[in-house]
Design a protein around this motif. Structure first.
Motif, short mmCIF file in Angstrom:
data_model
loop_
_atom_site.label_atom_id
_atom_site.label_comp_id
_atom_site.label_asym_id
_atom_site.label_seq_id
_atom_site.Cartn_x
_atom_site.Cartn_y
_atom_site.Cartn_z
N GLN A 1 0.84 -1.19 0.00
CA GLN A 1 0.00 0.00 0.00
C GLN A 1 0.88 1.25 0.00
O GLN A 1 1.76 1.40 0.84
N VAL A 2 0.62 2.12 -0.95
CA VAL A 2 1.41 3.35 -1.06
C VAL A 2 0.90 4.38 -0.07
O VAL A 2 -0.30 4.60 0.08
N GLN A 3 1.84 5.01 0.62
CA GLN A 3 1.50 6.11 1.52
C GLN A 3 2.46 7.26 1.30
O GLN A 3 3.67 7.06 1.14
N LEU A 4 1.90 8.46 1.30
CA LEU A 4 2.68 9.69 1.31
C LEU A 4 2.25 10.46 2.55
O LEU A 4 1.07 10.78 2.69
N VAL A 5 3.19 10.75 3.41
CA VAL A 5 2.87 11.41 4.68
C VAL A 5 3.63 12.72 4.77
O VAL A 5 4.87 12.73 4.89
N GLU A 6 2.88 13.82 4.70
CA GLU A 6 3.50 15.15 4.83
C GLU A 6 3.63 15.53 6.30
O GLU A 6 2.81 15.14 7.13
N SER A 7 4.62 16.34 6.58
CA SER A 7 4.81 16.89 7.91
C SER A 7 5.57 18.20 7.80
O SER A 7 6.11 18.53 6.74
N GLY A 8 5.60 18.94 8.90
CA GLY A 8 6.38 20.17 8.93
C GLY A 8 5.57 21.44 8.81
O GLY A 8 6.14 22.54 8.91
N GLY A 9 4.29 21.33 8.57
CA GLY A 9 3.47 22.52 8.49
C GLY A 9 3.27 23.15 9.86
O GLY A 9 3.66 22.59 10.89
N GLY A 10 2.67 24.34 9.84
CA GLY A 10 2.41 25.01 11.10
C GLY A 10 2.17 26.49 10.90
O GLY A 10 1.95 26.95 9.77
N LEU A 11 2.23 27.22 11.99
CA LEU A 11 2.04 28.66 11.99
C LEU A 11 3.40 29.35 12.05
O LEU A 11 4.23 29.02 12.91
N VAL A 12 3.60 30.30 11.15
CA VAL A 12 4.86 31.02 11.11
C VAL A 12 4.57 32.48 10.80
O VAL A 12 3.59 32.80 10.12
N GLN A 13 5.42 33.36 11.29
CA GLN A 13 5.26 34.79 11.02
C GLN A 13 5.74 35.13 9.62
O GLN A 13 6.61 34.42 9.06
N PRO A 14 5.22 36.19 9.04
CA PRO A 14 5.73 36.63 7.73
C PRO A 14 7.24 36.82 7.79
O PRO A 14 7.78 37.36 8.76
N GLY A 15 7.90 36.37 6.73
CA GLY A 15 9.36 36.42 6.68
C GLY A 15 10.03 35.19 7.25
O GLY A 15 11.25 35.04 7.09
N GLY A 16 9.27 34.34 7.89
CA GLY A 16 9.83 33.15 8.50
C GLY A 16 10.02 32.01 7.52
O GLY A 16 9.79 32.16 6.31
N SER A 17 10.43 30.87 8.07
CA SER A 17 10.74 29.70 7.25
C SER A 17 10.08 28.46 7.83
O SER A 17 9.85 28.37 9.04
N LEU A 18 9.79 27.53 6.95
CA LEU A 18 9.33 26.21 7.31
C LEU A 18 9.94 25.21 6.34
O LEU A 18 10.22 25.55 5.18
N ARG A 19 10.09 24.00 6.81
CA ARG A 19 10.54 22.91 5.95
C ARG A 19 9.51 21.80 5.99
O ARG A 19 9.30 21.19 7.04
N LEU A 20 8.91 21.55 4.85
CA LEU A 20 7.95 20.46 4.74
C LEU A 20 8.67 19.19 4.30
O LEU A 20 9.63 19.25 3.52
N SER A 21 8.18 18.07 4.79
CA SER A 21 8.69 16.77 4.39
C SER A 21 7.53 15.91 3.90
O SER A 21 6.40 16.05 4.38
N CYS A 22 7.84 15.03 2.98
CA CYS A 22 6.86 14.06 2.50
C CYS A 22 7.58 12.72 2.42
O CYS A 22 8.44 12.53 1.56
N ALA A 23 7.21 11.84 3.33
CA ALA A 23 7.83 10.52 3.38
C ALA A 23 6.96 9.52 2.62
O ALA A 23 5.76 9.39 2.91
N ALA A 24 7.57 8.84 1.68
CA ALA A 24 6.84 7.88 0.85
C ALA A 24 7.16 6.45 1.27
O ALA A 24 8.29 6.16 1.69
N SER A 25 6.18 5.58 1.14
CA SER A 25 6.39 4.16 1.39
C SER A 25 5.51 3.37 0.43
O SER A 25 4.51 3.87 -0.08
#
Length: 117
Positions: A1-25
């Protein structure tokens, strides 16, 4: 069974940074083109960035120079580094895997990114 699981989202202030990940199996990750999309309620899903099997990248104009897509085939994971975030980047971000040759097409469940002060 294929799964794609995203993570890393959230609340950030303007000008800030986030790193999203997507782990596949459940798939041969190196055979897939990986794409990040985003969607705001009431609007069409839009392509953000794409990375080919050979790590060639392409970006939507609205993120050019601010976002970076990358992949780690050993970890079956694709990343989206988002810098200089703007309120208009607020959306649910989705990971998409498309086989380079056949019609296999898989989606993750999405991760919310909110850019607000």
């Amino acid at each position: 069974q294929v799964q794609l699981v995203e993570s890393g989202g959230g609340l950030v202030q303007p000008g800030g940074s986030l790193r999203l990940s997507c782990a596949a199996s459940g798939l041969i990750f190196s055979s897939y083109v990986m794409i990040w999309y985003r969607q705001v309620p009431g609007k069409q899903r839009e392509l953000v960035a794409i990375i080919t099997r050979f790590a060639t990248t392409n970006y939507a104009d609205f993120v050019q120079g601010r976002f970076t897509i990358s992949r780690d085939n050993a970890k079956s994971t694709v990343y989206l580094q988002m810098n200089s975030l703007k309120p208009e980047d607020t959306a649910v971000y989705y990971c998409n895997a498309r086989h380079y040759r056949d019609s296999d097409d898989f989606w993750g469940q999405g991760t919310q990114v909110t850019v607000s002060s």
